[in-house]
Design an enzyme around this catalytic site. Structure first.
Site, PDB file in Angstrom:
ATOM      1  N   ARG A  19      11.628  -7.307   5.109  1.00 51.53           N
ATOM      2  CA  ARG A  19      11.787  -5.924   5.490  1.00 51.53           C
ATOM      3  C   ARG A  19      12.134  -5.349   6.752  1.00 51.53           C
ATOM      4  O   ARG A  19      13.362  -5.160   7.063  1.00 51.53           O
ATOM      5  CB  ARG A  19       9.936  -5.102   5.351  1.00 51.53           C
ATOM      6  CG  ARG A  19      10.012  -3.803   5.965  1.00 51.53           C
ATOM      7  CD  ARG A  19       9.078  -2.825   5.829  1.00 51.53           C
ATOM      8  NE  ARG A  19       7.464  -3.567   6.582  1.00 51.53           N
ATOM      9  CZ  ARG A  19       6.201  -3.219   6.563  1.00 51.53           C
ATOM     10  NH1 ARG A  19       6.287  -2.088   5.385  1.00 51.53           N
ATOM     11  NH2 ARG A  19       5.438  -3.326   7.110  1.00 51.53           N
TER      12      ARG A  19
ATOM     13  N   LYS B 130       0.475  -1.277   0.058  1.00 51.84           N
ATOM     14  CA  LYS B 130      -0.079  -0.030  -0.102  1.00 51.84           C
ATOM     15  C   LYS B 130       0.803   1.097  -0.219  1.00 51.84           C
ATOM     16  O   LYS B 130       0.464   2.287  -0.928  1.00 51.84           O
ATOM     17  CB  LYS B 130      -0.764   0.280   1.232  1.00 51.84           C
ATOM     18  CG  LYS B 130      -1.737  -0.749   1.079  1.00 51.84           C
ATOM     19  CD  LYS B 130      -2.630  -0.998   2.355  1.00 51.84           C
ATOM     20  CE  LYS B 130      -2.142  -0.452   3.216  1.00 51.84           C
ATOM     21  NZ  LYS B 130      -1.666  -2.092   4.193  1.00 51.84           N
TER      22      LYS B 130
ATOM     23  N   ARG C 278      -9.582   1.788   8.425  1.00 51.27           N
ATOM     24  CA  ARG C 278      -9.429   0.281   8.357  1.00 51.27           C
ATOM     25  C   ARG C 278     -10.873  -0.683   9.116  1.00 51.27           C
ATOM     26  O   ARG C 278     -11.217  -2.285   9.151  1.00 51.27           O
ATOM     27  CB  ARG C 278      -8.474   0.254   9.229  1.00 51.27           C
ATOM     28  CG  ARG C 278      -6.993  -0.037   8.355  1.00 51.27           C
ATOM     29  CD  ARG C 278      -6.207  -0.373   9.496  1.00 51.27           C
ATOM     30  NE  ARG C 278      -4.961   0.295   8.774  1.00 51.27           N
ATOM     31  CZ  ARG C 278      -3.463  -0.289   8.999  1.00 51.27           C
ATOM     32  NH1 ARG C 278      -3.724  -0.933   9.854  1.00 51.27           N
ATOM     33  NH2 ARG C 278      -2.530   0.296   8.426  1.00 51.27           N
TER      34      ARG C 278
ATOM     35  N   ARG D 251      -1.908  -9.100  12.652  1.00 50.41           N
ATOM     36  CA  ARG D 251      -2.632  -7.944  12.040  1.00 50.41           C
ATOM     37  C   ARG D 251      -3.087  -8.943  10.879  1.00 50.41           C
ATOM     38  O   ARG D 251      -3.888  -8.000   9.879  1.00 50.41           O
ATOM     39  CB  ARG D 251      -1.152  -7.028  11.127  1.00 50.41           C
ATOM     40  CG  ARG D 251       0.191  -6.695  12.509  1.00 50.41           C
ATOM     41  CD  ARG D 251       1.473  -5.969  11.700  1.00 50.41           C
ATOM     42  NE  ARG D 251       1.525  -5.087  11.356  1.00 50.41           N
ATOM     43  CZ  ARG D 251       2.306  -5.409  10.621  1.00 50.41           C
ATOM     44  NH1 ARG D 251       3.764  -5.946  10.870  1.00 50.41           N
ATOM     45  NH2 ARG D 251       3.053  -3.862   9.699  1.00 50.41           N
TER      46      ARG D 251
ATOM     47  N   ARG E  59      10.475  -2.112  12.690  1.00 50.13           N
ATOM     48  CA  ARG E  59       9.601  -1.920  12.973  1.00 50.13           C
ATOM     49  C   ARG E  59       8.836  -2.774  14.010  1.00 50.13           C
ATOM     50  O   ARG E  59       9.174  -4.589  13.628  1.00 50.13           O
ATOM     51  CB  ARG E  59       8.099  -2.526  11.836  1.00 50.13           C
ATOM     52  CG  ARG E  59       8.185  -1.214  11.133  1.00 50.13           C
ATOM     53  CD  ARG E  59       7.105  -0.960   9.951  1.00 50.13           C
ATOM     54  NE  ARG E  59       6.004  -1.684  10.652  1.00 50.13           N
ATOM     55  CZ  ARG E  59       4.306  -0.903  10.049  1.00 50.13           C
ATOM     56  NH1 ARG E  59       5.109  -0.422   9.286  1.00 50.13           N
ATOM     57  NH2 ARG E  59       2.939  -1.191  10.201  1.00 50.13           N
TER      58      ARG E  59
HETATM   59  P1  AMP Z   1       0.538   0.427   9.309  1.00 48.09           P
HETATM   60  O1  AMP Z   1       2.174   1.145   9.702  1.00 48.09           O
HETATM   61  O2  AMP Z   1      -0.607   1.545   8.405  1.00 48.09           O
HETATM   62  O3  AMP Z   1       0.818  -1.220   8.983  1.00 48.09           O
HETATM   63  O4  AMP Z   1       0.031   0.875  10.761  1.00 48.09           O
HETATM   64  C1  AMP Z   1       0.313   0.590  11.597  1.00 48.09           C
HETATM   65  C2  AMP Z   1      -0.343   0.467  13.187  1.00 48.09           C
HETATM   66  O5  AMP Z   1      -0.937   1.345  13.006  1.00 48.09           O
HETATM   67  C3  AMP Z   1      -1.640  -0.641  12.693  1.00 48.09           C
HETATM   68  O6  AMP Z   1      -0.990  -1.853  12.966  1.00 48.09           O
HETATM   69  C4  AMP Z   1      -1.881  -0.198  14.002  1.00 48.09           C
HETATM   70  O7  AMP Z   1      -1.769  -0.280  15.141  1.00 48.09           O
HETATM   71  C5  AMP Z   1      -2.099   1.061  14.077  1.00 48.09           C
HETATM   72  N1  AMP Z   1      -2.358   1.838  12.778  1.00 48.09           N
HETATM   73  C6  AMP Z   1      -3.194   2.226  11.576  1.00 48.09           C
HETATM   74  N2  AMP Z   1      -3.718   2.599  11.242  1.00 48.09           N
HETATM   75  C7  AMP Z   1      -4.969   2.737  12.408  1.00 48.09           C
HETATM   76  C8  AMP Z   1      -6.105   2.412  11.741  1.00 48.09           C
HETATM   77  N3  AMP Z   1      -6.782   3.388  10.664  1.00 48.09           N
HETATM   78  N4  AMP Z   1      -6.914   1.915  12.622  1.00 48.09           N
HETATM   79  C9  AMP Z   1      -6.412   1.776  13.719  1.00 48.09           C
HETATM   80  N5  AMP Z   1      -4.826   1.081  13.650  1.00 48.09           N
HETATM   81  C10 AMP Z   1      -4.634   1.863  13.209  1.00 48.09           C
END
Ligand code: AMP
Length: 167
Positions: free
Chosen positions: A123, A9, A84, A146, A135
């Protein structure tokens, strides 16, 4: 932009944003900024993020609401990482109704689970080899959480957007 972790993404959203000269609104970055600036003080979102769980809709909205409104006033944008959940999609609908903006396209990237695991572990390895901190949710345990969060909370949103005619 919808897709499970490791789907690509971020990479594709950045390309689309650069192509159209519009902002790439990345929820993960907004959360990190809120944590760094102390806005999220007392809310401790890190522990849930490290376990791979989604943060609550109420908390996420406090991070993204103003950023989306500001970007809406200025231009179009690519949303990456929000919404989400169906609840977050309702919030986005409310913001859109107030600002008179529209969703042009919903893109969902869905590689095989084996590809996702391979990319996430790669990664983490690349970060480790280049001396950067990986991360904390880029490990197979958090990835499972996730992926489950994606299936349980985000996949229904994908169906909902398809039913609304966003290809
Ligand atoms: P990402 O980098 O987009 O995978 O986001 C990393 C983490 O941030 C996710 O696993 C969630 O813990 C939190 N997070 C990011 N965006 C959201 C969202 N829209 N709703 C809830 N948690 C989020």
């Amino acid at each position: 932009m919808l897709g499970p972790p490791g789907a690509g993404k971020g990479t594709q959203a950045a390309r689309i944003a650069a192509h159209f000269g519009i902002p790439h609104l990345l929820t993960g970055d907004m959360i990190s900024q809120a944590i760094a600036s102390g806005t999220a003080a007392g809310l401790s979102p890190q522990a849930a993020m490290e376990r791979g769980e989604l943060l609550s809709d109420e908390l996420i909205v406090t991070f993204v609401d103003e950023r989306i409104r500001e970007a809406t006033r200025r231009s179009g944008f690519v949303l990456d990482g929000f919404p989400r959940t169906l609840g977050q999609a309702s919030t986005l609908d409310a913001i859109r109704a107030q600002s008179g903006s529209a969703i042009d396209l919903v893109l969902e990237l869905l590689p095989d689970h084996a590809v996702l695991l391979e990319r996430i572990l790669k990664r983490a390895e690349v970060a480790w080899l280049s001396g950067r901190t990986a991360r904390r949710d880029d490990n197979s345990e958090a990835l499972n959480v996730r992926l489950q969060a994606y299936e349980a909370q985000t996949a229904p949103l994908s169906i909902c957007y398809q039913e609304h005619g966003y290809p």
